[in-house]
Design a protein around this motif. Structure first.
Motif, PDB file in Angstrom:
ATOM      1  N   SER A  53       3.330 -10.887  -1.582  1.00  0.00           N
ATOM      2  CA  SER A  53       4.752 -10.601  -1.799  1.00  0.00           C
ATOM      3  C   SER A  53       5.054 -10.531  -3.293  1.00  0.00           C
ATOM      4  O   SER A  53       5.832  -9.683  -3.742  1.00  0.00           O
ATOM      5  CB  SER A  53       5.615 -11.673  -1.128  1.00  0.00           C
ATOM      6  N   LEU A  54       4.439 -11.417  -4.061  1.00  0.00           N
ATOM      7  CA  LEU A  54       4.606 -11.382  -5.516  1.00  0.00           C
ATOM      8  C   LEU A  54       4.022 -10.092  -6.090  1.00  0.00           C
ATOM      9  O   LEU A  54       4.622  -9.460  -6.971  1.00  0.00           O
ATOM     10  CB  LEU A  54       3.937 -12.601  -6.143  1.00  0.00           C
ATOM     11  N   HIS A  55       2.857  -9.711  -5.590  1.00  0.00           N
ATOM     12  CA  HIS A  55       2.250  -8.451  -6.010  1.00  0.00           C
ATOM     13  C   HIS A  55       3.208  -7.292  -5.720  1.00  0.00           C
ATOM     14  O   HIS A  55       3.436  -6.421  -6.577  1.00  0.00           O
ATOM     15  CB  HIS A  55       0.926  -8.266  -5.270  1.00  0.00           C
ATOM     16  N   LEU A  56       3.782  -7.298  -4.534  1.00  0.00           N
ATOM     17  CA  LEU A  56       4.723  -6.242  -4.147  1.00  0.00           C
ATOM     18  C   LEU A  56       5.959  -6.245  -5.036  1.00  0.00           C
ATOM     19  O   LEU A  56       6.438  -5.184  -5.444  1.00  0.00           O
ATOM     20  CB  LEU A  56       5.115  -6.414  -2.679  1.00  0.00           C
ATOM     21  N   GLU A 115       0.823  -1.207   0.000  1.00  0.00           N
ATOM     22  CA  GLU A 115       0.000   0.000   0.000  1.00  0.00           C
ATOM     23  C   GLU A 115       0.861   1.262   0.000  1.00  0.00           C
ATOM     24  O   GLU A 115       0.503   2.269  -0.616  1.00  0.00           O
ATOM     25  CB  GLU A 115      -0.924   0.008   1.225  1.00  0.00           C
ATOM     26  N   HIS A 116       1.991   1.217   0.679  1.00  0.00           N
ATOM     27  CA  HIS A 116       2.860   2.385   0.778  1.00  0.00           C
ATOM     28  C   HIS A 116       3.973   2.388  -0.272  1.00  0.00           C
ATOM     29  O   HIS A 116       4.723   3.366  -0.362  1.00  0.00           O
ATOM     30  CB  HIS A 116       3.489   2.455   2.177  1.00  0.00           C
ATOM     31  N   GLY A 117       4.093   1.302  -1.039  1.00  0.00           N
ATOM     32  CA  GLY A 117       5.163   1.224  -2.022  1.00  0.00           C
ATOM     33  C   GLY A 117       6.543   1.137  -1.391  1.00  0.00           C
ATOM     34  O   GLY A 117       7.524   1.636  -1.958  1.00  0.00           O
ATOM     35  N   VAL A 118       6.630   0.503  -0.242  1.00  0.00           N
ATOM     36  CA  VAL A 118       7.887   0.394   0.500  1.00  0.00           C
ATOM     37  C   VAL A 118       8.570  -0.926   0.169  1.00  0.00           C
ATOM     38  O   VAL A 118       7.920  -1.980   0.147  1.00  0.00           O
ATOM     39  CB  VAL A 118       7.640   0.503   2.015  1.00  0.00           C
ATOM     40  N   ASP A 119       9.862  -0.891  -0.073  1.00  0.00           N
ATOM     41  CA  ASP A 119      10.641  -2.074  -0.432  1.00  0.00           C
ATOM     42  C   ASP A 119      11.267  -2.686   0.827  1.00  0.00           C
ATOM     43  O   ASP A 119      12.099  -2.045   1.477  1.00  0.00           O
ATOM     44  CB  ASP A 119      11.738  -1.686  -1.419  1.00  0.00           C
ATOM     45  N   LYS A 150       8.966  -3.469  -9.199  1.00  0.00           N
ATOM     46  CA  LYS A 150       9.803  -3.809 -10.365  1.00  0.00           C
ATOM     47  C   LYS A 150      11.130  -4.440  -9.914  1.00  0.00           C
ATOM     48  O   LYS A 150      12.200  -4.113 -10.434  1.00  0.00           O
ATOM     49  CB  LYS A 150      10.076  -2.557 -11.207  1.00  0.00           C
ATOM     50  N   ARG A 151      11.025  -5.408  -9.000  1.00  0.00           N
ATOM     51  CA  ARG A 151      12.231  -6.073  -8.473  1.00  0.00           C
ATOM     52  C   ARG A 151      12.718  -7.141  -9.452  1.00  0.00           C
ATOM     53  O   ARG A 151      12.458  -8.330  -9.285  1.00  0.00           O
ATOM     54  CB  ARG A 151      11.938  -6.674  -7.103  1.00  0.00           C
ATOM     55  N   ALA A 152      13.427  -6.713 -10.479  1.00  0.00           N
ATOM     56  CA  ALA A 152      13.909  -7.631 -11.512  1.00  0.00           C
ATOM     57  C   ALA A 152      14.872  -8.669 -10.955  1.00  0.00           C
ATOM     58  O   ALA A 152      14.997  -9.767 -11.506  1.00  0.00           O
ATOM     59  CB  ALA A 152      14.578  -6.847 -12.634  1.00  0.00           C
ATOM     60  N   ASP A 153      15.538  -8.351  -9.840  1.00  0.00           N
ATOM     61  CA  ASP A 153      16.472  -9.303  -9.231  1.00  0.00           C
ATOM     62  C   ASP A 153      15.755 -10.532  -8.688  1.00  0.00           C
ATOM     63  O   ASP A 153      16.404 -11.557  -8.417  1.00  0.00           O
ATOM     64  CB  ASP A 153      17.260  -8.632  -8.105  1.00  0.00           C
ATOM     65  N   LEU A 180       5.431 -10.998 -13.273  1.00  0.00           N
ATOM     66  CA  LEU A 180       6.295 -11.236 -14.437  1.00  0.00           C
ATOM     67  C   LEU A 180       5.972 -10.249 -15.554  1.00  0.00           C
ATOM     68  O   LEU A 180       6.877  -9.756 -16.246  1.00  0.00           O
ATOM     69  CB  LEU A 180       6.128 -12.670 -14.933  1.00  0.00           C
ATOM     70  N   ASN A 181       4.711  -9.962 -15.737  1.00  0.00           N
ATOM     71  CA  ASN A 181       4.322  -8.989 -16.744  1.00  0.00           C
ATOM     72  C   ASN A 181       4.909  -7.619 -16.424  1.00  0.00           C
ATOM     73  O   ASN A 181       5.407  -6.916 -17.306  1.00  0.00           O
ATOM     74  CB  ASN A 181       2.802  -8.921 -16.831  1.00  0.00           C
TER      75      ASN A 181
END
Length: 359
Positions: free
Chosen positions: A182-185, A158-162, A190-193, A217-218
């Motif tokens: 977690s997948l949604h987050l 909700e907060h966009g916190v990593d 955009k955690r490509a790693d 993935l999208n």
């Protein structure tokens, strides 16, 4: 307005309140937040309307802030009388606002017992500033209790916190709800790693996990790996069908997307989904076709949503929609009954479309 005065007692200030006013603040705050949550979930949402509800919500929250601990009897009574998402939001919001550990624990237990993924509790965590709720999130994100981990991840989303390195373990969490969020987050951030872990989640037995793995993935630019799962979810036409279809349209290629949507259009079970999805294509030439769909009660709501997404300016035009479908004829009355549903008025939209298409 709600504080009649105060007096010193034992080193603390006791506030004398106007009870009816504080009760009204509690009832209205719960109502307005539930309303804004429902409006924000509409597809597509009307940001101006949501912002208008927010402006009505804040003064009621301010009134409860000023009331201090004297507000609690009204908050608790509201939840006991009507234990829904708005009342849970209010309970959790005030508990966090006052940094009251026992009330926060109570809010968590109320959220645990709810049947909507503790929407009100997550909403309260989202409403507060990130720095205010960060001590709770840090404590919950590695907790033994899966529900607390879920709350932490949902709040980060909700907060966009990593959560940095912690997200790797959360993607492998034994709890399906934690993994799905977690997948949604991971997709939001955009955690490509984390692409390898996201790909692995496509093999999960949990449908929620597979959906959000495909969605993530999208977002990570690997729509080629996501298409099969997204098509499956969309074709099933369940609660997440629109989410899957929107991601599928984004993934492309457009020829494949249109062919898939053509298949949806041919099945009575998915026709409305295809009509709604047409509005996601960004093709303004579909307006006459949408008007035709609006004349069918079963497709009218979907066509209205497609209209608003393709032509946002239609929101400000009086007469294009009605909240009383029964005025559109016996077929609409039979389909909608006495429910107040926002339905496009096909003839009015057709008249308006003539001027739009001439531009």
């Amino acid at each position: 307005m709600m504080v009649a005065g105060s007096k010193q007692s034992g080193g603390t200030i006791e506030r004398r309140i106007v009870q009816d006013v504080v009760r009204q603040h509690a009832e209205q705050a719960a109502f307005f937040w539930a309303q804004r949550d429902t409006l924000a979930a509409e597809d597509p949402p009307d940001g101006n309307v949501v912002a208008g509800v927010d402006r009505r919500l804040e003064p009621n929250l301010d009134g409860l802030r000023i009331s201090g601990t004297a507000a609690w009897p009204f908050i608790e009574a509201a939840y006991e009388d009507f234990p829904e998402k708005g009342e849970l939001f209010l309970f959790a919001w005030l508990a966090i606002e006052q940094d009251n550990d026992s009330k926060v624990r109570r809010a968590v237990e109320l959220g645990r017992a709810s049947d909507d993924d503790a929407r009100g509790l997550v909403g309260a965590l989202a409403w507060h500033k990130a720095e205010t709720i960060s001590p709770l999130v840090r404590r919950w994100i590695s907790a033994q209790d899966a529900f607390l981990r879920y709350l932490a991840v949902a709040t980060c989303r909700e907060h966009g916190v990593d959560p940095k390195s912690l997200l790797t373990n959360l993607l492998r969490d034994p709890d399906g709800r934690v993994r799905a969020n977690s997948l949604h987050l991971a997709g939001v951030l955009k955690r490509a790693d984390l692409t390898h872990d996201v790909i692995s989640a496509l093999d999960s037995d949990d449908g929620r996990v597979r959906l959000w793995a495909a969605w993530a993935l999208n977002e990570l630019g690997r729509g080629d790996l996501a298409r099969a799962e997204l098509r499956k979810v969309a074709a099933a036409n369940g609660p997440n069908a629109l989410t899957a279809l929107r991601a599928l349209i984004q993934a492309g290629p457009q020829d494949d997307v249109r062919a898939f949507m053509g298949g949806l259009l041919k099945s009575p079970d998915t026709t409305s989904l295809a009509v709604r999805g047409a509005g996601m294509l960004g093709d303004r030439s579909i307006l006459p076709w949408l008007v035709q769909q609006m004349r069918a009660p079963a497709l009218a709501v979907a066509a209205g949503g497609a209209l608003l997404e393709t032509f946002p300016e239609a929101r400000g035009i009086d007469g294009l929609f009605t909240l009383d479908p029964t005025t559109l004829g016996p077929d609409f009355e039979e389909h909608f009954g006495d429910f107040a549903v926002k339905v496009p008025v096909a003839e009015n939209v057709r008249t308006w479309s003539d001027s739009v298409l001439q531009k």
